[in-house]
Scaffold this motif. Structure first.
Motif, PDB file in Angstrom:
ATOM      1  N   CYS A  40       0.826  -1.208   0.000  1.00 52.94           N
ATOM      2  CA  CYS A  40       0.000   0.000   0.000  1.00 52.94           C
ATOM      3  C   CYS A  40       0.859   1.257   0.000  1.00 52.94           C
ATOM      4  O   CYS A  40       0.525   2.259  -0.647  1.00 52.94           O
ATOM      5  CB  CYS A  40      -0.920   0.001   1.215  1.00 52.94           C
ATOM      6  N   LEU A  41       1.991   1.222   0.710  1.00 55.56           N
ATOM      7  CA  LEU A  41       2.870   2.377   0.754  1.00 55.56           C
ATOM      8  C   LEU A  41       3.556   2.615  -0.590  1.00 55.56           C
ATOM      9  O   LEU A  41       3.856   3.764  -0.948  1.00 55.56           O
ATOM     10  CB  LEU A  41       3.928   2.193   1.845  1.00 55.56           C
ATOM     11  N   GLN A  42       3.807   1.549  -1.343  1.00 53.35           N
ATOM     12  CA  GLN A  42       4.497   1.677  -2.623  1.00 53.35           C
ATOM     13  C   GLN A  42       3.559   2.072  -3.746  1.00 53.35           C
ATOM     14  O   GLN A  42       3.994   2.561  -4.788  1.00 53.35           O
ATOM     15  CB  GLN A  42       5.189   0.359  -2.963  1.00 53.35           C
ATOM     16  N   GLN A  43       2.265   1.881  -3.570  1.00 56.01           N
ATOM     17  CA  GLN A  43       1.297   2.243  -4.602  1.00 56.01           C
ATOM     18  C   GLN A  43       1.106   3.753  -4.637  1.00 56.01           C
ATOM     19  O   GLN A  43       1.415   4.467  -3.691  1.00 56.01           O
ATOM     20  CB  GLN A  43      -0.041   1.547  -4.338  1.00 56.01           C
ATOM     21  N   SER A  44       0.579   4.230  -5.749  1.00 56.67           N
ATOM     22  CA  SER A  44       0.257   5.649  -5.856  1.00 56.67           C
ATOM     23  C   SER A  44      -0.870   5.985  -4.895  1.00 56.67           C
ATOM     24  O   SER A  44      -1.714   5.134  -4.585  1.00 56.67           O
ATOM     25  CB  SER A  44      -0.152   5.998  -7.293  1.00 56.67           C
ATOM     26  N   GLU A  45      -0.901   7.217  -4.428  1.00 60.24           N
ATOM     27  CA  GLU A  45      -1.878   7.605  -3.426  1.00 60.24           C
ATOM     28  C   GLU A  45      -3.299   7.491  -3.972  1.00 60.24           C
ATOM     29  O   GLU A  45      -3.602   7.958  -5.057  1.00 60.24           O
ATOM     30  CB  GLU A  45      -1.626   9.044  -2.951  1.00 60.24           C
ATOM     31  N   ASP A  46      -4.129   6.863  -3.193  1.00 61.13           N
ATOM     32  CA  ASP A  46      -5.549   6.745  -3.524  1.00 61.13           C
ATOM     33  C   ASP A  46      -6.293   7.799  -2.714  1.00 61.13           C
ATOM     34  O   ASP A  46      -6.183   7.846  -1.486  1.00 61.13           O
ATOM     35  CB  ASP A  46      -6.047   5.340  -3.156  1.00 61.13           C
ATOM     36  N   GLU A  49      -8.650   6.511   0.355  1.00 64.01           N
ATOM     37  CA  GLU A  49      -8.264   5.643   1.466  1.00 64.01           C
ATOM     38  C   GLU A  49      -7.039   6.186   2.195  1.00 64.01           C
ATOM     39  O   GLU A  49      -6.292   7.006   1.665  1.00 64.01           O
ATOM     40  CB  GLU A  49      -7.988   4.219   0.988  1.00 64.01           C
ATOM     41  N   PHE A  50      -6.857   5.714   3.426  1.00 61.95           N
ATOM     42  CA  PHE A  50      -5.670   6.063   4.192  1.00 61.95           C
ATOM     43  C   PHE A  50      -5.310   4.879   5.085  1.00 61.95           C
ATOM     44  O   PHE A  50      -6.132   3.975   5.308  1.00 61.95           O
ATOM     45  CB  PHE A  50      -5.873   7.338   5.016  1.00 61.95           C
ATOM     46  N   LEU A  51      -4.067   4.877   5.583  1.00 64.94           N
ATOM     47  CA  LEU A  51      -3.543   3.777   6.389  1.00 64.94           C
ATOM     48  C   LEU A  51      -3.264   4.247   7.808  1.00 64.94           C
ATOM     49  O   LEU A  51      -2.909   5.407   8.036  1.00 64.94           O
ATOM     50  CB  LEU A  51      -2.241   3.229   5.778  1.00 64.94           C
ATOM     51  N   HIS A  69      11.398   3.966   4.589  1.00 64.13           N
ATOM     52  CA  HIS A  69      10.165   3.693   3.846  1.00 64.13           C
ATOM     53  C   HIS A  69       9.082   4.748   4.014  1.00 64.13           C
ATOM     54  O   HIS A  69       8.131   4.787   3.228  1.00 64.13           O
ATOM     55  CB  HIS A  69       9.584   2.334   4.263  1.00 64.13           C
ATOM     56  N   LEU A  70       9.187   5.593   5.013  1.00 62.47           N
ATOM     57  CA  LEU A  70       8.150   6.592   5.267  1.00 62.47           C
ATOM     58  C   LEU A  70       8.732   7.991   5.157  1.00 62.47           C
ATOM     59  O   LEU A  70       9.831   8.260   5.650  1.00 62.47           O
ATOM     60  CB  LEU A  70       7.549   6.401   6.673  1.00 62.47           C
ATOM     61  N   GLU A  71       8.019   8.863   4.510  1.00 63.45           N
ATOM     62  CA  GLU A  71       8.460  10.253   4.379  1.00 63.45           C
ATOM     63  C   GLU A  71       7.956  11.045   5.584  1.00 63.45           C
ATOM     64  O   GLU A  71       6.970  11.772   5.523  1.00 63.45           O
ATOM     65  CB  GLU A  71       7.935  10.855   3.075  1.00 63.45           C
ATOM     66  N   LEU A  72       8.659  10.883   6.682  1.00 63.78           N
ATOM     67  CA  LEU A  72       8.282  11.553   7.920  1.00 63.78           C
ATOM     68  C   LEU A  72       9.229  12.717   8.181  1.00 63.78           C
ATOM     69  O   LEU A  72      10.417  12.647   7.850  1.00 63.78           O
ATOM     70  CB  LEU A  72       8.331  10.569   9.092  1.00 63.78           C
ATOM     71  N   SER A 124      -2.190  13.360   5.126  1.00 62.28           N
ATOM     72  CA  SER A 124      -3.541  13.277   4.563  1.00 62.28           C
ATOM     73  C   SER A 124      -3.964  11.838   4.303  1.00 62.28           C
ATOM     74  O   SER A 124      -5.160  11.517   4.387  1.00 62.28           O
ATOM     75  CB  SER A 124      -3.619  14.086   3.267  1.00 62.28           C
ATOM     76  N   LYS A 125      -3.003  10.943   4.018  1.00 65.67           N
ATOM     77  CA  LYS A 125      -3.350   9.558   3.679  1.00 65.67           C
ATOM     78  C   LYS A 125      -2.650   8.535   4.557  1.00 65.67           C
ATOM     79  O   LYS A 125      -2.697   7.341   4.271  1.00 65.67           O
ATOM     80  CB  LYS A 125      -2.989   9.262   2.203  1.00 65.67           C
ATOM     81  N   LEU A 126      -2.004   8.984   5.613  1.00 66.11           N
ATOM     82  CA  LEU A 126      -1.250   8.045   6.441  1.00 66.11           C
ATOM     83  C   LEU A 126      -1.151   8.584   7.860  1.00 66.11           C
ATOM     84  O   LEU A 126      -0.922   9.779   8.066  1.00 66.11           O
ATOM     85  CB  LEU A 126       0.158   7.850   5.867  1.00 66.11           C
ATOM     86  N   ILE A 127      -1.322   7.703   8.824  1.00 64.12           N
ATOM     87  CA  ILE A 127      -1.074   8.052  10.220  1.00 64.12           C
ATOM     88  C   ILE A 127      -0.201   6.956  10.829  1.00 64.12           C
ATOM     89  O   ILE A 127      -0.499   5.764  10.705  1.00 64.12           O
ATOM     90  CB  ILE A 127      -2.391   8.241  11.017  1.00 64.12           C
ATOM     91  N   ILE A 128       0.900   7.383  11.403  1.00 63.78           N
ATOM     92  CA  ILE A 128       1.860   6.486  12.030  1.00 63.78           C
ATOM     93  C   ILE A 128       1.845   6.736  13.535  1.00 63.78           C
ATOM     94  O   ILE A 128       1.939   7.880  13.981  1.00 63.78           O
ATOM     95  CB  ILE A 128       3.285   6.725  11.488  1.00 63.78           C
ATOM     96  N   SER A 129       1.722   5.682  14.309  1.00 63.98           N
ATOM     97  CA  SER A 129       1.840   5.787  15.763  1.00 63.98           C
ATOM     98  C   SER A 129       2.901   4.793  16.228  1.00 63.98           C
ATOM     99  O   SER A 129       2.972   3.678  15.715  1.00 63.98           O
ATOM    100  CB  SER A 129       0.492   5.520  16.445  1.00 63.98           C
ATOM    101  N   ALA A 130       3.706   5.213  17.189  1.00 57.95           N
ATOM    102  CA  ALA A 130       4.804   4.372  17.667  1.00 57.95           C
ATOM    103  C   ALA A 130       4.915   4.517  19.178  1.00 57.95           C
ATOM    104  O   ALA A 130       4.730   5.596  19.726  1.00 57.95           O
ATOM    105  CB  ALA A 130       6.124   4.772  16.998  1.00 57.95           C
ATOM    106  N   ARG A 131       5.249   3.413  19.837  1.00 55.83           N
ATOM    107  CA  ARG A 131       5.362   3.408  21.298  1.00 55.83           C
ATOM    108  C   ARG A 131       6.400   2.387  21.727  1.00 55.83           C
ATOM    109  O   ARG A 131       6.807   1.517  20.965  1.00 55.83           O
ATOM    110  CB  ARG A 131       3.998   3.135  21.938  1.00 55.83           C
TER     111      ARG A 131
END
Length: 340
Positions: A40-46, A49-51, A69-72, A124-131
């Motif tokens: 899903c991350l490698q595909q073009s933005e839809d 949908e979001f992850l 892998h993530l543009e943070l 806009s299409k991705l939310i990352i949470s880490a703990r």
């Protein structure tokens, strides 16, 4: 409890993915594994949908994988090494960065007073949470997603997380209030026991939670005044509403802490009063026993010239003198005691 057990099994993932979900508007989130998350991350933005990817920072490869892998934004990785700081939400580049101090998930009790940090980055299409440790509010959010609740944007997930955190805090306030109510009842009924230690422990927990979990007003004000363009108006409105509700809960924490402080002062005053009464009683007893001790000391001397030695009524005369002095001193002392 089963959620925390699931976390343990998923720690064996390649890059520390605990769980991930794929969302479409109007549809429930669909859980995905690490392989599907990479696709899903490698595909073009839809646009529809979001992850949501929830990661375990204790995994050795987690941070390295996020960087590759993530543009943070770089501020996100800097925040990871700051440790536990006050909760804040701020706009960084084209993303939202949130540092949320949350209550640790505890299998042995419903609510733990231990606090750990959750780092969140939302686009806009991705939310990352880490703990680093399992957290209670995140587990509640995951339960809501698996139960079929729909989310239209990553920010709505973040708002839901804040509300879940508010519910956890409400449980802590309710549980602590019940304990304080019981201690207050015992105080009013003059049945003091080991309540001071319990009150002190509760107050320390509340102060720590208030300090760590309260949102920084400055960062939130800047975000609400100049939100990112990709945020929907409904999202900003919901964020403002949830933060106002969260502020009310923090105020409840503060009020409860002040109530505990007043109870501590009342208990300390009662104990001090009891100590003063006891000390006064000991002083009165000592004063009342002083005349007879002095007379016994004088008459016990083996010397000549002891008064009333040859008087057959001498003993009773001394008894009358000592008794009279003791009665007068006793009336004076206990009349003074009523003033305390």
């Amino acid at each position: 409890m089963n959620h925390a057990i699931d976390h343990t099994h998923r720690d064996t993932d390649l890059f520390g993915l605990l769980y991930g979900f794929r969302f479409r508007p109007g549809e429930r989130g669909r859980e995905i594994d690490s392989a599907e998350a990479l696709r899903c991350l490698q595909q073009s933005e839809d646009s529809d949908e979001f992850l949501w990817l929830h990661l375990n920072l204790a995994h050795a490869a987690c941070e390295r994988w996020m960087k590759s892998h993530l543009e943070l934004p770089e501020e996100f990785f800097e925040a990871l090494h700051e440790g536990s700081r006050s909760t804040r939400i701020e706009h960084v580049d084209s993303a939202l960065l949130a540092v949320v101090n949350d209550v640790v998930f505890n299998l042995s009790s419903m609510v733990s007073s231990d606090v750990s940090t959750l780092w969140v980055c939302a686009r806009s299409k991705l939310i990352i949470s880490a703990r680093l440790q399992p957290l209670h509010s995140v587990d509640k959010l995951r339960s809501s997603v698996k139960a079929g609740e729909c989310f239209r944007s990553p920010l709505e997930l973040l708002v839901h997380l804040l509300r879940d955190q508010g519910e956890v805090l409400t449980q802590i306030v309710r549980k602590t209030s019940q304990s304080v109510d019981q201690i207050e009842d015992e105080l009013l009924s003059s049945r003091l026991s080991t309540n001071r230690a319990e009150l002190g422990a509760n107050r320390r927990v509340l102060v720590r939670l208030q300090r760590l979990l309260a949102l920084e007003p400055g960062s939130l004000l800047r975000l609400l005044n100049r939100p990112p363009q990709w945020l929907q108006k409904e999202d900003v409105k919901e964020l403002r509403k949830s933060t106002e509700e969260f502020a009310l809960i923090i105020n409840d924490l503060t009020a409860l802490g002040e109530r505990i402080k007043l109870l501590q002062e009342e208990i300390a005053a009662n104990l001090n009063e009891q100590s003063n009464r006891t000390l006064f009683t000991l002083t009165v007893v000592t004063v009342l026993a002083l005349p007879i001790n002095i007379i016994a000391g004088f008459f016990g001397m083996n010397v000549g010239g002891i008064p009333l030695a040859g008087d057959p009524e001498g003993f009773w005369i001394l008894v009358a003198l000592v008794a009279t002095f003791t009665v007068l001193a006793g009336r004076w002392a206990f009349r003074k005691r009523q003033d305390y």
